[in-house]
Design a protein around this motif. Sequence first.
Motif, PDB file in Angstrom:
ATOM      1  N   SER A   7       0.995  -1.148   0.041  1.00 57.99           N
ATOM      2  CA  SER A   7      -0.080  -0.023  -0.052  1.00 57.99           C
ATOM      3  C   SER A   7       0.832   1.309   0.047  1.00 57.99           C
ATOM      4  O   SER A   7       2.084   1.130   0.180  1.00 57.99           O
ATOM      5  N   GLY A   8       0.143   2.410  -0.277  1.00 63.16           N
ATOM      6  CA  GLY A   8       0.860   3.744   0.158  1.00 63.16           C
ATOM      7  C   GLY A   8       1.184   4.314  -1.476  1.00 63.16           C
ATOM      8  O   GLY A   8       1.798   5.456  -1.510  1.00 63.16           O
ATOM      9  N   GLY A   9       1.061   3.649  -2.599  1.00 63.57           N
ATOM     10  CA  GLY A   9       1.182   4.197  -3.853  1.00 63.57           C
ATOM     11  C   GLY A   9       0.062   4.931  -4.304  1.00 63.57           C
ATOM     12  O   GLY A   9      -0.697   5.583  -3.309  1.00 63.57           O
ATOM     13  N   GLY A  10       0.415   5.948  -5.320  1.00 64.91           N
ATOM     14  CA  GLY A  10      -0.447   7.087  -5.659  1.00 64.91           C
ATOM     15  C   GLY A  10       0.129   7.712  -6.818  1.00 64.91           C
ATOM     16  O   GLY A  10       1.435   7.499  -7.445  1.00 64.91           O
ATOM     17  N   LEU A  11      -0.402   8.954  -6.997  1.00 66.81           N
ATOM     18  CA  LEU A  11      -0.091   9.934  -8.058  1.00 66.81           C
ATOM     19  C   LEU A  11       0.796  11.103  -7.344  1.00 66.81           C
ATOM     20  O   LEU A  11       0.437  11.488  -6.557  1.00 66.81           O
ATOM     21  N   GLN A  13       4.015  14.245  -8.138  1.00 69.05           N
ATOM     22  CA  GLN A  13       4.620  15.059  -9.152  1.00 69.05           C
ATOM     23  C   GLN A  13       6.256  14.713  -9.090  1.00 69.05           C
ATOM     24  O   GLN A  13       6.761  14.226  -8.019  1.00 69.05           O
ATOM     25  N   PRO A  14       6.952  14.800 -10.195  1.00 68.59           N
ATOM     26  CA  PRO A  14       8.237  14.596 -10.087  1.00 68.59           C
ATOM     27  C   PRO A  14       9.095  15.369  -8.985  1.00 68.59           C
ATOM     28  O   PRO A  14       8.554  16.793  -8.800  1.00 68.59           O
ATOM     29  N   GLY A  15       9.942  14.834  -8.064  1.00 68.82           N
ATOM     30  CA  GLY A  15      10.526  15.642  -7.157  1.00 68.82           C
ATOM     31  C   GLY A  15      10.211  15.354  -5.829  1.00 68.82           C
ATOM     32  O   GLY A  15      10.454  15.585  -4.753  1.00 68.82           O
ATOM     33  N   GLY A  16       8.841  14.848  -5.848  1.00 67.00           N
ATOM     34  CA  GLY A  16       8.095  14.525  -4.681  1.00 67.00           C
ATOM     35  C   GLY A  16       8.415  13.047  -4.141  1.00 67.00           C
ATOM     36  O   GLY A  16       9.233  12.515  -4.280  1.00 67.00           O
ATOM     37  N   SER A  17       7.731  12.854  -2.954  1.00 68.86           N
ATOM     38  CA  SER A  17       8.129  11.614  -1.894  1.00 68.86           C
ATOM     39  C   SER A  17       6.873  10.892  -1.836  1.00 68.86           C
ATOM     40  O   SER A  17       5.725  11.260  -1.703  1.00 68.86           O
ATOM     41  N   LEU A  18       7.105   9.543  -1.601  1.00 69.96           N
ATOM     42  CA  LEU A  18       5.973   8.500  -1.233  1.00 69.96           C
ATOM     43  C   LEU A  18       6.758   7.787  -0.338  1.00 69.96           C
ATOM     44  O   LEU A  18       7.775   7.469  -0.366  1.00 69.96           O
ATOM     45  N   ARG A  19       5.798   7.113   0.641  1.00 63.44           N
ATOM     46  CA  ARG A  19       6.265   5.890   1.584  1.00 63.44           C
ATOM     47  C   ARG A  19       5.234   4.713   1.369  1.00 63.44           C
ATOM     48  O   ARG A  19       4.395   4.789   1.607  1.00 63.44           O
ATOM     49  N   LEU A  20       5.858   3.591   0.787  1.00 62.43           N
ATOM     50  CA  LEU A  20       5.212   2.365   0.541  1.00 62.43           C
ATOM     51  C   LEU A  20       5.172   1.557   1.870  1.00 62.43           C
ATOM     52  O   LEU A  20       6.394   1.524   2.683  1.00 62.43           O
ATOM     53  N   TYR A  79       8.860  -1.268   4.812  1.00 54.65           N
ATOM     54  CA  TYR A  79       8.658   0.199   4.133  1.00 54.65           C
ATOM     55  C   TYR A  79       9.643   0.362   2.940  1.00 54.65           C
ATOM     56  O   TYR A  79      10.728   0.042   2.995  1.00 54.65           O
ATOM     57  N   LEU A  80       9.240   1.344   2.064  1.00 56.15           N
ATOM     58  CA  LEU A  80      10.327   1.916   1.240  1.00 56.15           C
ATOM     59  C   LEU A  80      10.032   3.421   1.061  1.00 56.15           C
ATOM     60  O   LEU A  80       8.669   4.000   0.784  1.00 56.15           O
ATOM     61  N   GLN A  81      10.795   4.185   1.812  1.00 55.81           N
ATOM     62  CA  GLN A  81      10.800   5.683   1.452  1.00 55.81           C
ATOM     63  C   GLN A  81      11.360   6.081   0.136  1.00 55.81           C
ATOM     64  O   GLN A  81      12.552   5.762  -0.155  1.00 55.81           O
TER      65      GLN A  81
END
Length: 118
Positions: A7-11, A13-20, A79-81
């Motif tokens: 879980s944790g995916g999404g859209l 913008q380039p340069g942004g962050s997500l934590r899976l 997790y994957l930051q």
Amino acid sequence: QVHFVESGGGLVQPGGSLRLSCAASGSISTIVTMGWYRQAPGKQRELVARFTGGPTTFYADAVKGRFTISRDNAKNTVYLQMDTLKPEATAVYYCNAYKTDRVVYFTWGQGTQVTVSS
């Protein structure tokens, strides 16, 4: 057999962050080689990051310095930051236990879609 729910995916913008997050159905405390993989459209699934033994880790060259893998064995979660995301990171991300470069120990989960686009 251990099952994984990513879980944790999404859209973003380039340069942004997500934590899976990757929640396992059973204990992962003895699974040394937990890792994250991704599959982009039209491409083979590839290894992104994994634990290699104890706290030591491996990262694919494409993500080195920008992605960080971590784990909480008490929560059976990996997790994957992902920071400074690039459009080429767009893919479905999966977790599993690494056996060899092309082989994992468990059945693949559904994955979580990450889309990097402006």
